[in-house]
Design an enzyme around this catalytic site. Structure first.
Site, short mmCIF file in Angstrom:
data_model
loop_
_atom_site.label_atom_id
_atom_site.label_comp_id
_atom_site.label_asym_id
_atom_site.label_seq_id
_atom_site.Cartn_x
_atom_site.Cartn_y
_atom_site.Cartn_z
CB ILE A 159 55.08 6.43 72.39
CG1 ILE A 159 56.02 7.45 71.79
CG2 ILE A 159 55.48 6.03 73.81
CD1 ILE A 159 55.91 8.83 72.43
CB CYS A 160 58.47 2.83 69.64
SG CYS A 160 58.32 3.35 67.92
CB ALA A 161 63.02 4.90 69.37
N GLY A 194 58.47 5.57 65.87
CA GLY A 194 57.12 5.41 65.34
C GLY A 194 56.91 4.12 64.58
CG MET A 209 60.20 8.01 73.31
SD MET A 209 58.87 8.54 74.44
CE MET A 209 59.76 9.58 75.57
#
Length: 110
Positions: free
Chosen positions: A71-73, A75, A99
């Site tokens: 996961i990141c901010a 995608g 997120m």
């Protein structure tokens, strides 16, 4: 092959946040590849923090035989991170929407 296992062998290599929350509750690993300042602003409870730029050399923090959700901010970085892990022999997928999607899906944050 069950439904969730098939997610890790598909060509898309992404899961929705709803699917990711369910998989995480089942025991899949969650790796957050955002930078430290982003992590400090809030992250999924129990996630493993490995910034994308360090992922190649820090896979020793992960269990090789447990699938990984990345996961990141938004995608984008998580797609790169998931590919890096797959290239190293992990079953890994990116969480679509990052997120914000994780929070909307009811994923825990701390």
């Amino acid at each position: 092959m069950n439904f969730f296992a098939s997610l890790f062998s598909g060509s898309d290599n992404q899961v929705s946040a709803d699917e990711a929350v369910a998989l995480y509750k089942e025991g899949h690993q969650l790796v957050d590849v955002r930078e430290k300042s982003e992590w400090n602003s809030g992250h999924a409870r129990g996630a493993i923090h490995i910034p994308l730029g360090q992922l190649e050399n820090r896979t020793n923090r992960l269990h090789k035989h447990t699938p990984v959700l990345v996961i990141c901010a938004s995608g984008m970085r998580s797609r790169t991170g998931a590919k890096t892990l797959r290239d190293k022999g992990f079953q890994a997928v990116s969480v679509k929407g990052g997120m914000s999607a994780w929070m909307r899906a009811g994923g825990s944050i701390e």
